[in-house]
Design a protein around this motif. Structure first.
Motif, PDB file in Angstrom:
ATOM      1  N   ALA A  26       0.843  -1.190   0.000  1.00  0.00           N
ATOM      2  CA  ALA A  26       0.000   0.000   0.000  1.00  0.00           C
ATOM      3  C   ALA A  26       0.878   1.239   0.000  1.00  0.00           C
ATOM      4  N   LEU A  27       0.501   2.225  -0.828  1.00  0.00           N
ATOM      5  CA  LEU A  27       1.227   3.481  -0.957  1.00  0.00           C
ATOM      6  C   LEU A  27       0.231   4.635  -0.974  1.00  0.00           C
ATOM      7  N   PRO A  28       0.699   5.869  -0.703  1.00  0.00           N
ATOM      8  CA  PRO A  28      -0.206   7.017  -0.804  1.00  0.00           C
ATOM      9  C   PRO A  28      -0.726   7.188  -2.231  1.00  0.00           C
ATOM     10  N   LYS A  29      -1.801   7.893  -2.346  1.00  0.00           N
ATOM     11  CA  LYS A  29      -2.450   8.125  -3.641  1.00  0.00           C
ATOM     12  C   LYS A  29      -1.455   8.712  -4.640  1.00  0.00           C
ATOM     13  N   GLY A  30      -1.426   8.149  -5.827  1.00  0.00           N
ATOM     14  CA  GLY A  30      -0.559   8.623  -6.890  1.00  0.00           C
ATOM     15  C   GLY A  30       0.773   7.910  -6.981  1.00  0.00           C
ATOM     16  N   PHE A  31       1.130   7.151  -5.942  1.00  0.00           N
ATOM     17  CA  PHE A  31       2.396   6.419  -5.957  1.00  0.00           C
ATOM     18  C   PHE A  31       2.176   5.000  -6.465  1.00  0.00           C
ATOM     19  N   HIS A  32       3.186   4.472  -7.129  1.00  0.00           N
ATOM     20  CA  HIS A  32       3.128   3.137  -7.717  1.00  0.00           C
ATOM     21  C   HIS A  32       4.432   2.410  -7.424  1.00  0.00           C
ATOM     22  N   VAL A  33       4.380   1.101  -7.314  1.00  0.00           N
ATOM     23  CA  VAL A  33       5.575   0.309  -7.088  1.00  0.00           C
ATOM     24  C   VAL A  33       5.600  -0.841  -8.080  1.00  0.00           C
ATOM     25  N   ALA A  34       6.781  -1.099  -8.630  1.00  0.00           N
ATOM     26  CA  ALA A  34       6.962  -2.170  -9.603  1.00  0.00           C
ATOM     27  C   ALA A  34       8.271  -2.895  -9.317  1.00  0.00           C
ATOM     28  N   LEU A  35       8.370  -4.084  -9.840  1.00  0.00           N
ATOM     29  CA  LEU A  35       9.594  -4.857  -9.677  1.00  0.00           C
ATOM     30  C   LEU A  35      10.678  -4.297 -10.596  1.00  0.00           C
ATOM     31  N   TYR A  36      11.808  -3.911 -10.024  1.00  0.00           N
ATOM     32  CA  TYR A  36      12.956  -3.452 -10.807  1.00  0.00           C
ATOM     33  C   TYR A  36      13.863  -4.625 -11.162  1.00  0.00           C
ATOM     34  N   ALA A  37      14.077  -5.501 -10.193  1.00  0.00           N
ATOM     35  CA  ALA A  37      14.890  -6.695 -10.449  1.00  0.00           C
ATOM     36  C   ALA A  37      14.633  -7.711  -9.357  1.00  0.00           C
ATOM     37  N   ASP A  38      14.572  -8.992  -9.760  1.00  0.00           N
ATOM     38  CA  ASP A  38      14.629 -10.055  -8.770  1.00  0.00           C
ATOM     39  C   ASP A  38      15.978 -10.763  -8.941  1.00  0.00           C
ATOM     40  N   GLN A  39      16.139 -11.927  -8.377  1.00  0.00           N
ATOM     41  CA  GLN A  39      17.410 -12.651  -8.456  1.00  0.00           C
ATOM     42  C   GLN A  39      18.562 -11.837  -7.865  1.00  0.00           C
ATOM     43  N   VAL A  40      18.258 -11.128  -6.762  1.00  0.00           N
ATOM     44  CA  VAL A  40      19.280 -10.373  -6.041  1.00  0.00           C
ATOM     45  C   VAL A  40      19.242 -10.842  -4.586  1.00  0.00           C
ATOM     46  N   PRO A  41      19.711 -12.058  -4.301  1.00  0.00           N
ATOM     47  CA  PRO A  41      19.595 -12.607  -2.957  1.00  0.00           C
ATOM     48  C   PRO A  41      20.235 -11.720  -1.899  1.00  0.00           C
ATOM     49  N   ASN A  42      19.531 -11.577  -0.761  1.00  0.00           N
ATOM     50  CA  ASN A  42      20.058 -10.833   0.389  1.00  0.00           C
ATOM     51  C   ASN A  42      20.418  -9.382   0.042  1.00  0.00           C
ATOM     52  N   ALA A  43      19.639  -8.762  -0.850  1.00  0.00           N
ATOM     53  CA  ALA A  43      19.945  -7.407  -1.326  1.00  0.00           C
ATOM     54  C   ALA A  43      19.966  -6.400  -0.184  1.00  0.00           C
ATOM     55  N   ARG A  44      21.037  -5.627  -0.083  1.00  0.00           N
ATOM     56  CA  ARG A  44      21.164  -4.639   0.983  1.00  0.00           C
ATOM     57  C   ARG A  44      21.438  -3.252   0.404  1.00  0.00           C
ATOM     58  N   GLU A  45      22.597  -2.656   0.714  1.00  0.00           N
ATOM     59  CA  GLU A  45      22.821  -1.270   0.281  1.00  0.00           C
ATOM     60  C   GLU A  45      22.944  -1.178  -1.234  1.00  0.00           C
ATOM     61  N   MET A  46      22.476  -0.035  -1.769  1.00  0.00           N
ATOM     62  CA  MET A  46      22.550   0.239  -3.196  1.00  0.00           C
ATOM     63  C   MET A  46      23.366   1.502  -3.458  1.00  0.00           C
ATOM     64  N   ALA A  47      23.995   1.540  -4.614  1.00  0.00           N
ATOM     65  CA  ALA A  47      24.716   2.724  -5.075  1.00  0.00           C
ATOM     66  C   ALA A  47      24.543   2.811  -6.585  1.00  0.00           C
ATOM     67  N   VAL A  48      24.580   4.017  -7.112  1.00  0.00           N
ATOM     68  CA  VAL A  48      24.359   4.230  -8.540  1.00  0.00           C
ATOM     69  C   VAL A  48      25.635   4.743  -9.183  1.00  0.00           C
ATOM     70  N   GLY A  49      26.029   4.101 -10.290  1.00  0.00           N
ATOM     71  CA  GLY A  49      27.211   4.518 -11.014  1.00  0.00           C
ATOM     72  C   GLY A  49      26.966   5.701 -11.922  1.00  0.00           C
ATOM     73  N   ALA A  50      28.035   6.235 -12.486  1.00  0.00           N
ATOM     74  CA  ALA A  50      27.941   7.409 -13.357  1.00  0.00           C
ATOM     75  C   ALA A  50      27.117   7.122 -14.600  1.00  0.00           C
TER      76      ALA A  50
END
Length: 362
Positions: A26-50
């Motif tokens: 459940a999210l506030p009105k207007g927000f949506h959630v979708a799967l970006y990726a699965d097959q990422v076991p034990n996924a923790r911190e994220m960082a974005v490259g250039a």
């Protein structure tokens, strides 16, 4: 709160996770959630490259992942393993083309990683001088505006007096030298970020266990000067002396939290939202991943929360995503949040082994 869910088709059918679980969120009105990726076991911190590569650390898997969305459709078409055999490599930080990875007592770096995703370089050692304890030994990493690498050293226990080598946040040069203590009295921070405008470092901190269901609260803290002490193990949540270590102490001697996040919610990754896709009221807000309690009589956490601020004053503390747990049964545990350049926000889930993408469209 209304349920608004965007399920994004991958090929001819949805992955089992999205088909059976995402519709529970459940999210506030207007927000949506979708799967970006699965097959990422034990996924923790994220960082974005250039180049937009999303790097994800892990815990039990001992691996580091690279997620690529080449066509910009909001779904990562490829999940690569770019490092393996590391000890609790949950922390990742991208800096000047290189990916830094925490591994308990060690920090390693993958040089020029976005140019070598298909044939990753061998990790180079940055330092091996960090404590070896695995209790709170996983480390969230981030580079600050000063170009320094910030590294937490958690208490090697539930409750003990770990100073001076534990229970603090330090920083170092990218080459592993020039260590400095930033703040102490921190039980275990697994998320921190710098506030746009003030430049102050804010962090989440997990409260101790075994004082009951309702105390102490996890904390959201602000560092306003180097060397501040935030209370652990003497004072919890800014106003509660520890029954053993607090004797003869006063909570007034330590920096209180800006906000009590709730008892045992296990607040982990947090970031300031500085994008333009979400409504204006989210600009400058903190988004916090709450991993969820492990031994509370009734579960707490298992959600993603928004802390709206005016300067350093809290205006509200409200859910962005709930539904990872129903009827005392959890299928997901949010671990980190990561805004993207388009203003959407990624959420990692180490229980489901997935990363989700949150968007806003009225």
């Amino acid at each position: 709160m209304r349920l608004l869910l965007s399920l994004l088709l991958l090929g001819s059918s949805l992955p089992a996770l999205a088909a059976t679980k995402l519709d529970k969120l459940a999210l506030p009105k207007g927000f949506h959630v979708a799967l970006y990726a699965d097959q990422v076991p034990n996924a923790r911190e994220m960082a974005v490259g250039a180049n937009g590569t999303v790097f994800v650390g892990s815990t039990g898997a001992g691996k580091v992942y690279a997620l690529t969305d080449r066509d910009g459709d909001g779904v990562a078409e490829q999940v690569r393993v770019i490092a393996s055999g590391l000890q609790l490599p949950m922390g990742v930080a991208f800096h000047d083309g290189d990916l830094y990875v925490s591994a308990v007592s060690r920090i390693v770096v993958l040089r020029g990683i976005e140019q070598h995703l298909d044939a990753p370089p061998k990790p180079e050692l940055v330092t091996d001088r960090l404590p070896t304890e695995t209790h709170h030994g996983g480390k969230f990493l981030a580079f600050g505006p000063d170009g320094k690498l910030y590294v937490p050293i958690g208490a090697p226990c539930n409750i003990c007096d770990p100073a001076p080598d534990h229970g603090k946040l330090i920083r170092m040069n990218p080459d592993g030298g020039g260590w400095e203590d930033v703040a102490s009295g921190i039980r275990n921070t697994v998320g921190f970020d710098w506030q746009p405008g003030s430049g102050h470092l804010w962090f989440t901190d997990n409260g101790r266990d075994l004082l009951g269901d309702d105390i102490p609260s996890d904390e959201l803290n602000e560092i306003t000067a180097t060397g501040q002490h935030f209370g652990y193990p003497y004072c919890h949540q800014g106003d509660t002396l520890d029954p053993d270590f607090g004797k003869g102490r006063s909570c007034k001697d330590y920096v209180p939290p800006v906000l009590k996040l709730g008892a045992h919610v296990a607040s982990l990754g947090m970031r300031f939202y500085d994008g333009n896709q979400f409504p204006a009221s989210y600009k400058g807000a903190i988004i916090v991943a709450e991993h969820g309690s492990w031994n509370r009589t009734q579960k707490s956490g298992y959600r993603v929360m928004t802390v709206r601020l005016k300067g350093n004053k809290v205006l509200s503390y409200a859910p962005l995503i709930t539904g990872f747990e129903q009827d005392e049964s959890a299928w997901g545990r949010p671990a980190d949040v990561q805004p993207l350049a388009d203003g959407s926000v990624l959420v990692s889930d180490d229980l489901a082994g997935a990363v989700y993408r949150v968007t806003y469209k009225p």
